[in-house]
Design a protein around this motif. Structure first.
Motif, mmCIF file in Angstrom:
data_model
loop_
_atom_site.group_PDB
_atom_site.id
_atom_site.type_symbol
_atom_site.label_atom_id
_atom_site.label_comp_id
_atom_site.label_asym_id
_atom_site.label_seq_id
_atom_site.Cartn_x
_atom_site.Cartn_y
_atom_site.Cartn_z
ATOM 1 N N ALA A 51 6.098 -17.842 -23.081
ATOM 2 C CA ALA A 51 5.893 -18.985 -22.190
ATOM 3 C C ALA A 51 6.106 -18.601 -20.738
ATOM 4 N N ALA A 52 7.153 -17.811 -20.471
ATOM 5 C CA ALA A 52 7.420 -17.369 -19.101
ATOM 6 C C ALA A 52 6.311 -16.454 -18.603
ATOM 7 N N LEU A 53 5.792 -15.612 -19.486
ATOM 8 C CA LEU A 53 4.679 -14.742 -19.106
ATOM 9 C C LEU A 53 3.441 -15.564 -18.773
ATOM 10 N N ALA A 54 3.151 -16.557 -19.589
ATOM 11 C CA ALA A 54 1.978 -17.397 -19.346
ATOM 12 C C ALA A 54 2.090 -18.080 -17.991
ATOM 13 N N SER A 55 3.282 -18.547 -17.654
ATOM 14 C CA SER A 55 3.490 -19.200 -16.366
ATOM 15 C C SER A 55 3.311 -18.218 -15.215
ATOM 16 N N ALA A 56 3.836 -17.001 -15.368
ATOM 17 C CA ALA A 56 3.732 -15.994 -14.310
ATOM 18 C C ALA A 56 2.276 -15.608 -14.047
ATOM 19 N N PHE A 57 1.468 -15.521 -15.095
ATOM 20 C CA PHE A 57 0.078 -15.098 -14.952
ATOM 21 C C PHE A 57 -0.859 -16.253 -14.557
ATOM 22 N N SER A 58 -0.441 -17.477 -14.799
ATOM 23 C CA SER A 58 -1.307 -18.623 -14.550
ATOM 24 C C SER A 58 -1.743 -18.698 -13.088
ATOM 25 N N SER A 94 -5.068 -16.418 -18.830
ATOM 26 C CA SER A 94 -4.895 -16.767 -17.412
ATOM 27 C C SER A 94 -6.180 -16.627 -16.608
ATOM 28 N N GLY A 95 -7.090 -15.777 -17.083
ATOM 29 C CA GLY A 95 -8.310 -15.536 -16.327
ATOM 30 C C GLY A 95 -8.174 -14.457 -15.267
ATOM 31 N N VAL A 96 -7.071 -13.704 -15.281
ATOM 32 C CA VAL A 96 -6.931 -12.561 -14.368
ATOM 33 C C VAL A 96 -8.107 -11.615 -14.555
ATOM 34 N N ARG A 97 -8.692 -11.155 -13.456
ATOM 35 C CA ARG A 97 -9.894 -10.329 -13.563
ATOM 36 C C ARG A 97 -9.718 -8.905 -13.046
ATOM 37 N N ARG A 98 -8.634 -8.621 -12.329
ATOM 38 C CA ARG A 98 -8.397 -7.254 -11.853
ATOM 39 C C ARG A 98 -7.057 -6.788 -12.407
ATOM 40 N N VAL A 99 -7.073 -5.680 -13.145
ATOM 41 C CA VAL A 99 -5.859 -5.167 -13.770
ATOM 42 C C VAL A 99 -5.768 -3.661 -13.566
#
Length: 290
Positions: A51-58, A94-99
């Motif tokens: 849950a904390a990870l999801a919030s951080a990446f959101s 989260s939809g992050v596109r650059r990793v």
């Protein structure tokens, strides 16, 4: 890629933001005006807290990702797979596109201490990200100061590891890894290729490393390539798990056989500025030894 030209401000998640590499990534990006969200247990975002990870990446658009070692894990690779699964889920949802993923120079061999990063490469590849780089870094110079206990061993006059002492090892300073990762994350132009190798500041056999670092701290130290059985027993006695010790043993065996750890030949593109000699002097000064 033009690493000197940064993009408009981004929101970047930095996994392991309190580690040596992650702290450098966060510092550089913050200095460039990007918004940084740190992931680390000490920052209230643990890797075992989905849950904390999801919030951080959101709402973030970029991320620096790494799979930490748990040197006490009863099953190292199971631990790595669990962490990588949670991170991949957070990135996907989260939809992050650059990793940028911190990986090992020998990740293509899929064994030992680089296996977790190699498996994470496969997970990220499957996500179909627009911009993805596997930053494959060589052997950290800082390993001698921490996990390998050079200073503690130097008191006896002998530095011992399960690695052969006569084969050149590519060595890199963590600050150089962090700066390259930050340059990739903050750049206006992202490379098309998946793999970016970092060979570091030079190749040195462990015998030469021992000589350089011993001289820097004012100790006469000789190198000993220990049989793995002896090294394993010492690691376990020191609190490391048998699983981690065996993974390190696979890595050492690969090196000792002369397997090809890098896909590219050394070049200015995969070199980094900090030499081992310079790092050793800095390390000695930080201890007040020189």
């Amino acid at each position: 890629m033009d690493q000197g030209k940064t993009s408009a401000p981004r929101t970047v998640v930095v996994v392991g933001a309190t580690s040596e590499v992650g702290a450098q990534v966060a510092s550089v990006l913050t200095g460039q005006g990007h918004a940084v969200r740190g992931v680390a247990r000490g920052l209230g975002v643990a890797l075992d807290d989905a849950a904390a990870l999801a919030s951080a990446f959101s709402g973030a658009d970029s991320a620096y990702v790494m799979i930490p070692f748990d040197v006490t894990a009863p099953d190292l690779h199971r631990f790595e797979d669990e962490v990588s699964g949670r991170l991949a889920t957070a990135i996907r949802t989260s939809g992050v596109r650059r990793v940028v993923l911190l990986s090992g120079l020998n990740a293509h061999l899929r064994m030992g201490t680089s296996l977790g990063a190699a498996r994470m490469e496969e997970r990220l590849e499957a996500l179909g990200l627009d911009e993805l780089v596997f930053l494959r870094a060589s052997f950290f110079m800082e390993n001698f100061a921490r996990g390998m206990g050079f200073v503690e061993q130097a008191a006896s006059g002998v530095f011992a590891t399960p690695f052969r002492g006569d084969l050149p090892m590519p060595l890199i300073a963590t600050r150089d890894v962090g700066q390259r990762a930050a340059a990739l994350l903050g750049s206006e132009h992202f490379p098309a290729g998946r793999v970016v190798e970092l060979h570091g500041g030079g190749y040195h056999p462990f015998e030469k490393v021992t000589e350089i670092l011993g001289k820097a701290i004012g100790k006469a130290v000789s190198y000993h390539a220990a049989p793995f059985a002896d090294a394993r027993a010492g690691m376990i006695a020191g609190g490391l798990s048998a699983s981690f010790a065996d993974a390190l043993g696979e890595t050492a065996a690969s090196f000792n056989k002369g397997e090809r750890w890098a896909l590219e030949a050394p070049s200015p593109d995969n070199a980094t500025p900090t030499t081992f000699e310079a790092w050793a002097r800095d390390f000695a000064r930080s201890r007040g030894a020189a």
